[in-house]
Design a protein around this motif. Structure first.
Motif, PDB file in Angstrom:
ATOM      1  N   ALA A 194     -11.308 -12.622 -46.602  1.00 33.26           N
ATOM      2  CA  ALA A 194     -11.046 -11.331 -45.526  1.00 33.26           C
ATOM      3  C   ALA A 194      -9.585 -10.999 -46.006  1.00 33.26           C
ATOM      4  O   ALA A 194      -9.088  -9.877 -45.857  1.00 33.26           O
TER       5      ALA A 194
ATOM      6  N   THR B 105      -7.860 -11.366 -48.666  1.00 30.47           N
ATOM      7  CA  THR B 105      -7.599 -10.672 -49.863  1.00 30.47           C
ATOM      8  C   THR B 105      -8.255  -8.890 -49.762  1.00 30.47           C
ATOM      9  O   THR B 105      -7.724  -8.249 -50.654  1.00 30.47           O
ATOM     10  N   THR B 106      -9.075  -8.662 -48.864  1.00 31.58           N
ATOM     11  CA  THR B 106      -9.810  -7.540 -48.927  1.00 31.58           C
ATOM     12  C   THR B 106      -9.360  -6.679 -47.759  1.00 31.58           C
ATOM     13  O   THR B 106      -9.527  -5.396 -47.596  1.00 31.58           O
ATOM     14  N   ALA B 107      -8.567  -7.203 -46.738  1.00 32.98           N
ATOM     15  CA  ALA B 107      -8.449  -6.301 -45.522  1.00 32.98           C
ATOM     16  C   ALA B 107      -7.393  -5.601 -45.741  1.00 32.98           C
ATOM     17  O   ALA B 107      -5.992  -5.731 -46.492  1.00 32.98           O
TER      18      ALA B 107
END
Lengths: 134, 134
Positions: free
Chosen positions: B19, B21-23
């Motif tokens: 999460a 790394t992608t939020a």
């Protein structure tokens, strides 16, 4: 790892919820729908690094739209060149939505419309994939 | 919301890290690279619901490969039909990797090779997009 994990627990509930809907390590919550919206851009000037940068900046403004649960902006990765791999685009954005309604609301949101108005002169081609994960 | 958030804190560290790394709500960790691997499948028998189901089952086996940090398997979402939207595929998988090396290792992993061997007779066309997010 435990220290790192504790720190992660300060992430916003929104982020944690997004993780719960997308992680493979646990089953998807029942009745929960995730829409993955993946867009690829081919620029009018593919070799223009400033245009690549500018479009990425523009795409990041879309994170302020409340229906956008996650936003990733990127460029082609230098993975192995295989026949099936399309790395001809210059910029890509990947978003998550909670529902089809949220995705539709995003399309009509003023920030999205402003993005299209301000940056669409940069691209010559766009391909969109909308994926339903249940 | 607080109850919900507390529950989310029991998610595994792996999920929470994914999460992070992608939020969009927080900056990407410095030096952290995420490879998004998005694959679209066009089946030999597009209208064969059993084949659609079978391929999705096969794709889910790929979650056991250690380098695969997230796996989403889905079908075209019934979003608005616009000229730029390609909804002609039948099945799609979306994965995250931590590095180009992990993506390369995945390609060679026995579970991936077994998947290709067992299920490739179902599809007529595959398109892969690998996206680098820094």
């Amino acid at each position: 790892m435990s220290t790192r994990f504790s720190r992660r627990c300060f992430l916003s509930a929104t982020i944690a919820t997004a993780a719960a809907t997308t992680a493979s390590a646990m089953p998807m919550p029942r009745g929960k729908v995730t829409i993955v919206h993946h867009v690829f851009f081919w620029l009018k000037e593919p070799g223009n690094a400033e245009h690549v940068q500018l479009l990425q900046q523009g795409l990041r403004t879309l994170a302020s739209i409340p229906q956008v649960k996650q936003l990733l902006v990127g460029v082609p990765a230098s993975t192995e060149k295989r026949e099936v791999v399309d790395n001809s685009y210059q910029v890509s954005e990947l978003m998550y939505f909670d529902s089809l309604e949220d995705q539709a609301a995003y399309q009509e949101h003023a920030v999205h419309k402003a993005f299209v108005e301000k940056y669409s002169h940069l691209w010559q081609r766009v391909v969109v994939y909308d994926m339903l994960v249940e």
